[in-house]
Structure formats: structure tokens, C-alpha cells
Design a protein around this motif. Structure first.
Motif, short mmCIF file in Angstrom:
data_model
loop_
_atom_site.label_atom_id
_atom_site.label_comp_id
_atom_site.label_asym_id
_atom_site.label_seq_id
_atom_site.Cartn_x
_atom_site.Cartn_y
_atom_site.Cartn_z
N ASN A 16 -3.94 3.83 -2.62
CA ASN A 16 -5.31 4.28 -2.34
C ASN A 16 -5.30 5.56 -1.49
O ASN A 16 -6.31 5.93 -0.90
CB ASN A 16 -6.16 3.17 -1.70
CG ASN A 16 -5.54 2.63 -0.43
OD1 ASN A 16 -4.70 3.29 0.19
ND2 ASN A 16 -5.94 1.44 -0.03
N GLY A 69 0.82 -1.21 0.00
CA GLY A 69 0.00 0.00 0.00
C GLY A 69 0.86 1.26 0.00
O GLY A 69 2.10 1.20 0.12
N ASP A 70 0.19 2.40 -0.11
CA ASP A 70 0.94 3.67 -0.12
C ASP A 70 1.57 3.94 1.25
O ASP A 70 2.67 4.50 1.33
CB ASP A 70 0.05 4.84 -0.54
CG ASP A 70 -1.26 4.87 0.21
OD1 ASP A 70 -2.05 3.92 0.07
OD2 ASP A 70 -1.50 5.83 0.97
N GLY A 71 0.90 3.51 2.33
CA GLY A 71 1.51 3.68 3.65
C GLY A 71 2.82 2.92 3.74
O GLY A 71 3.84 3.43 4.20
N ALA A 124 -4.24 6.55 1.33
CA ALA A 124 -4.51 6.56 2.77
C ALA A 124 -4.11 5.23 3.39
O ALA A 124 -3.89 4.25 2.68
CB ALA A 124 -6.00 6.78 3.04
N TYR A 125 -4.02 5.20 4.71
CA TYR A 125 -3.93 3.94 5.45
C TYR A 125 -5.36 3.45 5.59
O TYR A 125 -6.04 3.76 6.57
CB TYR A 125 -3.30 4.17 6.82
CG TYR A 125 -1.84 4.56 6.80
CD1 TYR A 125 -0.86 3.62 7.12
CD2 TYR A 125 -1.43 5.84 6.48
CE1 TYR A 125 0.50 3.97 7.11
CE2 TYR A 125 -0.09 6.20 6.45
CZ TYR A 125 0.86 5.26 6.78
OH TYR A 125 2.19 5.61 6.77
N SER A 126 -5.83 2.73 4.60
CA SER A 126 -7.26 2.39 4.56
C SER A 126 -7.61 1.28 5.54
O SER A 126 -8.67 1.31 6.16
CB SER A 126 -7.65 1.97 3.14
OG SER A 126 -7.76 3.11 2.34
#
Ligand SMILES: Cc1ncc(C[n+]2csc(CCOP(=O)(O)OP(=O)(O)O)c2C)c(N)n1
Ligand SMILES: [Mg+2]
Length: 308
Positions: free
Chosen positions: A133, A104-106, A135-137
Motif C-alpha cells: 500500500n 506490508g511494504d514496510g 506506506a506504513y499505513s
């Protein structure tokens, strides 16, 4: 190639733990088709791990290893390096599997950035996918380095002040053999980029824009539509670079060359509940003006980089 000609085999099988409309599972499904069955997947803590479900009923049908948050860069390179002598000394037969990280982006922009940067600089032989996405979804929508300006999250409740980083560009300046960005709305472009990355040895980075209906607040059926609006408004740019030579692709190239006008960014913002506060604000025109200026700047900057 036509989308109907993509391989029929599925590596993401039904019954995932993902939200309806989850962009990560759509993306991983396409990526799996391009990589084929001889692949090993590394996952850091994220929605992609939660989506996999619980053993023995996991939905990813390739070997998938859950590793700790900061370690995708180090683990990808290490697993790939450990496989090399097993194949060269014929302890294992056939072709070495493609090692890829799905992060993920995080895990990419923030927590795993150091390991990622080191792997790129060493030119470790694996593909790092960032599914962004913004954010830390998985932990309920906290802001990351990829969250765009003005987006409210649980840790930026009044809207994030800062602009997002341009991590694909940062990866390009590590000088690996291949870097690309992609979108779910242009699956054949994504498929081609993954096939290209697969054919190259060394460190490869592909970042896919991933509109998340849960964190961004739009109906689950609109994941692809929101992805498409991001490209058509210039909010997300499609490009690739082989050995440092950058080219803009598809709609992004047409926007940069002036062959196509970007859609007003308001079309993209209106499609997402996370911008509802901004569209209702008395300062709406100021915010939209800033967003459009930034879009123009990024496009001009990347078009200039493509001329080098
Ligand atoms: C070192 C560490 N810090 C925090 C967490 C908690 N955690 C699990 S998933 C996650 C969010 C990951 O965000 P991202 O990488 O963007 O993936 P997404 O959830 O958006 O798919 C966090 C903070 C963790 N597992 N390990
Ligand atoms: Mg994320």
C-alpha cells in the motif's frame, strides 16, 4: 474461469477491524480462496494485524501467527522446515499446510528485507506475499521504500524525493522458482497466480498492489477503480516469472507490445488526494513529465528483461 466460479468459502469473515474499502482484506480474501483451508498465515505488525480484531473475535479463519516486524523471512522458512519431519515421520497425517507470510511494504521493502532476502536465497519452502500500500499505513502513513516519488507522507511532508524500489525484480534476481505481481482489479489473474504458487515447492514471492483509501486519500468505494487505473496507466505492472523466465501479463503485456496505449497518468493521480498538491503546482507539467518518463522506463526495462 469466471469470478462467480471462485470458491464460495470465506476465510475473512465479516466484522473485521479494517477501514472500509481496505485493500488488504480484499486481497487476503481472494488469496484465502486460492490457498484453501490447509494454510498457516504469518503476519508482521501492519494493518493486516490490526484488521484481524481482538481474540476471541478474530476475523481470519485460518491459523494466524503474529510475529515481529523483521522476522517474516526467517519465521516462514523455520515453520515450514519444522513441519517437514512431522509429516515425513507420520506424526501428523495428511498434506503439509501451505505456509504463507502476509506482509506490508514496510515489512518487506525496509524492515524485513534482510530476512526476506536470506529466505529467498535459501529457497525456503513458503509463499511470501507483500501487500503493497506504498506506506506504513497502520502507524499513520509514513514513507517506505515503496512510496512513489512526489507522494507526501508524515515523514516526507513535501513529497518524497526518491523513486520507489523495484522489490519484485530484486526477488526475481534471487532466482527463486516463482515471482509474480498482481492487482486487486484483476482478481482472476491474482487467483491463478496464487494457485500456481501453491503448486510449486520452494520460495515463492507474490506482490499485490494495494491502493489504500486512508493513506492515499480517495473514497472507500474506489479501491478497485484506483487499482485498475494503476494498471491502465502503467503505474503498476503485471508480470510473473517461473524459474527465472519472465512474462508480462494482461494489460501490461498489451502496453509493452504497443497494442494498447497507456491512459494519461493524470487520470490515476487525479483519483488520489495524495497528489492534490502536485496537480495544483505551477510545476505540474514537470512533475507529470517525470512520472511518465519513469513509467516508460520501467515498462521498457521489464519488457527487455522478459526477452532474456
Ligand atoms: C520493530 C518495529 N518497529 C515499528 C513498529 C511499529 N509499527 C507497527 S505497524 C507499522 C507499519 C507497517 O507498515 P507496513 O509493513 O507497510 O504495513 P501497513 O501498516 O501499511 O499495512 C509500524 C511502523 C513495530 N511494531 N515494530
Ligand atoms: Mg504498507
Amino acid at each position: 474461469m469466471n469470478i462467480k466460479e471462485l470458491p464460495e468459502i470465506e476465510y475473512i469473515i465479516p466484522g473485521t477491524g479494517a477501514c472500509a474499502g481496505c485493500p488488504s482484506t480484499i486481497g487476503l480474501r481472494l488469496v484465502g480462496k486460492a490457498l484453501g483451508e490447509n494454510a498457516i498465515c504469518l503476519l508482521t505488525p501492519s494493518c493486516a494485524v490490526a484488521s484481524m480484531g481482538m481474540t476471541p473475535k478474530t476475523c481470519y479463519s485460518f491459523p494466524a501467527l503474529n510475529i515481529c516486524f523483521a522476522s517474516a523471512g526467517a519465521s516462514g522458512g523455520a515453520i515450514s522446515m519444522a513441519l517437514d519431519p512431522l509429516y515425513s515421520k507420520k506424526r501428523l497425517e495428511g498434506e503439509k499446510p501451505v505456509v504463507f507470510a502476509w506482509v506490508g511494504d514496510g515489512g518487506t521493502y525496509d524492515i524485513g528485507f534482510q530476512g526476506l532476502s536470506a529466505a529467498a536465497e535459501r529457497n525456503d519452502d513458503f509463499i511470501f506475499f507483500c501487500y503493497n500500500n506504498e506506506a506504513y499505513s497502520n502507524t499513520g502513513n509514513q514513507r517506505s521504500g515503496a512510496t512513489p516519488q512526489y507522494v507526501p507522507t508524515t515523514t516526507s511532508p513535501l513529497g518524497k524525493e526518491m523513486l520507489q524500489k523495484n522489490v519484485p525484480l530484486l526477488m526475481l534476481e534471487h532466482r527463486p522458482p516463482y515471482v509474480a505481481t498482481a492487482s486487486l482489479a484483476y482478481p482472476l489473474d491474482l487467483y491463478r497466480k496464487v494457485e500456481k504458487a501453491k503448486s510449486i515447492k520452494g520460495f515463492r514471492y507474490i506482490e499485490i498492489h494495494m491502493p489504500c483509501c486512508t493513506s492515499w486519500k480517495f473514497p472507500a468505494a474506489e479501491t478497485i477503480e484506483v487499482s485498475r487505473l494503476a494498471i491502465r496507466t502503467g503505474s503498476w505492472l503485471l508480470w510473473e516469472a517461473e524459474n527465472g523466465k519472465l512474462s508480462l501479463n494482461g494489460v501490461t503485456a498489451a502496453l509493452a507490445e504497443g497494442k494498447r496505449k497507456p491512459l494519461p497518468v493524470e487520470e490515476y493521480l487525479k483519483a488520489q488526494g495524495r497528489y492534490a498538491w502536485l496537480l495544483k503546482s505551477p510545476d505540474k507539467d514537470y512533475y507529470i513529465g517525470n512520472i511518465e518518463n519513469n513509467i516508460r522506463r520501467e515498462l521498457e526495462f521489464m519488457a527487455g528483461r522478459a526477452k532474456l
